[in-house]
Each structure stands twice: as structure tokens, then as C-alpha cells.
Design a protein around this motif. Sequence first.
Motif, PDB file in Angstrom:
ATOM      1  N   GLU A 148       0.729  -1.297  -0.066  1.00 39.76           N
ATOM      2  CA  GLU A 148      -0.139  -0.043  -0.083  1.00 39.76           C
ATOM      3  C   GLU A 148       0.837   1.344  -0.104  1.00 39.76           C
ATOM      4  OE1 GLU A 148      -3.217  -0.192  -0.490  1.00 39.76           O
ATOM      5  OE2 GLU A 148      -3.020  -2.476  -0.680  1.00 39.76           O
ATOM      6  N   THR A 160       3.671   4.266  -1.664  1.00 41.44           N
ATOM      7  CA  THR A 160       3.731   5.028  -2.769  1.00 41.44           C
ATOM      8  C   THR A 160       4.822   4.333  -3.511  1.00 41.44           C
ATOM      9  OG1 THR A 160       5.302   6.595  -2.026  1.00 41.44           O
ATOM     10  CG2 THR A 160       2.720   6.990  -1.706  1.00 41.44           C
ATOM     11  N   THR A 161       4.920   4.441  -4.876  1.00 42.71           N
ATOM     12  CA  THR A 161       6.011   3.991  -5.488  1.00 42.71           C
ATOM     13  C   THR A 161       7.196   4.461  -4.954  1.00 42.71           C
ATOM     14  OG1 THR A 161       4.516   3.791  -7.434  1.00 42.71           O
ATOM     15  CG2 THR A 161       6.952   3.866  -7.621  1.00 42.71           C
ATOM     16  N   GLU A 162       7.550   5.498  -4.453  1.00 42.87           N
ATOM     17  CA  GLU A 162       8.408   6.267  -4.218  1.00 42.87           C
ATOM     18  C   GLU A 162       8.925   5.656  -2.813  1.00 42.87           C
ATOM     19  OE1 GLU A 162       5.897   8.177  -5.023  1.00 42.87           O
ATOM     20  OE2 GLU A 162       6.787   8.809  -7.105  1.00 42.87           O
ATOM     21  N   GLU A 163       8.175   5.382  -1.878  1.00 42.19           N
ATOM     22  CA  GLU A 163       8.311   4.613  -0.718  1.00 42.19           C
ATOM     23  C   GLU A 163       8.819   3.290  -0.906  1.00 42.19           C
ATOM     24  OE1 GLU A 163       5.013   6.901   2.121  1.00 42.19           O
ATOM     25  OE2 GLU A 163       4.523   5.198   1.201  1.00 42.19           O
ATOM     26  N   ARG A 181      -2.907  -0.690  -8.785  1.00 44.69           N
ATOM     27  CA  ARG A 181      -1.607   0.077  -8.723  1.00 44.69           C
ATOM     28  C   ARG A 181      -0.583  -0.832  -8.098  1.00 44.69           C
ATOM     29  NH1 ARG A 181       1.229   2.222  -4.973  1.00 44.69           N
ATOM     30  NH2 ARG A 181      -0.432   1.493  -3.358  1.00 44.69           N
ATOM     31  N   SER A 182      -0.993  -1.742  -7.015  1.00 39.68           N
ATOM     32  CA  SER A 182       0.285  -2.510  -6.343  1.00 39.68           C
ATOM     33  C   SER A 182       0.794  -3.538  -7.360  1.00 39.68           C
ATOM     34  CB  SER A 182      -0.169  -3.053  -5.315  1.00 39.68           C
ATOM     35  OG  SER A 182      -1.327  -3.872  -5.528  1.00 39.68           O
ATOM     36  N   MET A 200       3.172  -1.159  -9.583  1.00 37.94           N
ATOM     37  CA  MET A 200       4.463  -0.971  -8.769  1.00 37.94           C
ATOM     38  C   MET A 200       5.262  -2.262  -8.685  1.00 37.94           C
ATOM     39  SD  MET A 200       4.687   0.542  -5.052  1.00 37.94           S
ATOM     40  CE  MET A 200       3.748  -0.869  -4.212  1.00 37.94           C
TER      41      MET A 200
END
Length: 174
Positions: A97, A99-102, A140-141, A144
Motif C-alpha cells: 500500500e 507509494t511507488t517512491e516509498e 496500482r500495487s 508497482m
Amino acid sequence: MRIMVTGGVRSGKSKHTEGLFDDAAVISYLAPGRPADGQDPEWDARVARHRSRRPAHWVTVETAALDDACRAASGSVLIDCLRTWLTAAMDTGQLWEATTEEAYAAMSLRIDSLCHALADRPVAVVVTNEVGLGVVPSHRSGVMFRDLLGTVNQRVAAVCDEVHLVIAGRVLKL
């Protein structure tokens, strides 16, 4: 020699990889996927098929700490596979869950450590799934994960001497 073996799901990657070690005396088989546990009969059957193909003298280490296991391993190293390693890392880091950056920030040091450990091995073969050959993720996951696996594959391939692409059981050396 360090080799990455990539290809689509069920393309024959593991069988090809295991055949690369026919003459090796000491093999450390590093399995970062979850072990067979009776919860998923299909997964358990897949793990059993993989185990049955391996010679009895191979040492199997089931761990998601691939960098540490790679450094501690005796003889040649076979890692099968980076997809299951990334899944375990995302599970333990609770990154599904994020973010892509995280997620990239959380995985960056782990990827670096794995690449350094592999670069120090005289003989290692790494199996991974090639991204973009399967279903396009609708969540989204999933996007990613696909993108992170593509990054992992590129970084690991950079420390390998060869990359083998397996399609329908046939091998292309890239």
C-alpha cells in the motif's frame, strides 16, 4: 561466472538453471519463496516438484535474506527466484500500500546489498521472471510490483556475466 536466467512464468527457467550445475560438487540452493505449508495445495505441489528435481547433495536454504545467505553459502549459488524474493520483501516491509517512491526507497538498500553479495560470488545463477511477458496488472500495487521487479532484474543483470532468456523451454543467450 554469474548468470541470470529470465523468462515468462512456466517457461522452463528453473529446469534450465538446474541443468547448468550438473558437474558442480557443492551447490547452495537459495529459495526465497514461502515454504510449502499446507495452506495452498497448488503452491505446495510446485515446491515439491522443484525439490524432487534437485540432487540430494544440494543444500537448500529457504530465506528471504538472500544477501546474507549468498555471502554465507558454500560452493556455487543458485537463487530461485527474484520474483518470490521481491514478494517476500514487500510483504515484510508492508509495501503493498506504499507509494511507488516509498517502495523504491525501502527496496533500494536491499537491492544494493544483494547485488554486492552476488558480485562477490565466483559462481552464481539467479532465476527471475521477465516483466512484460504476462498479464498487464490492473491494480496500482501490481504495476508497482512489476516496475520494481524490472528494476531488480536490470540491477542484478548488471553484475552478471551472462543473461539467458528462456521461452517455451528454449534458451537464448543474450
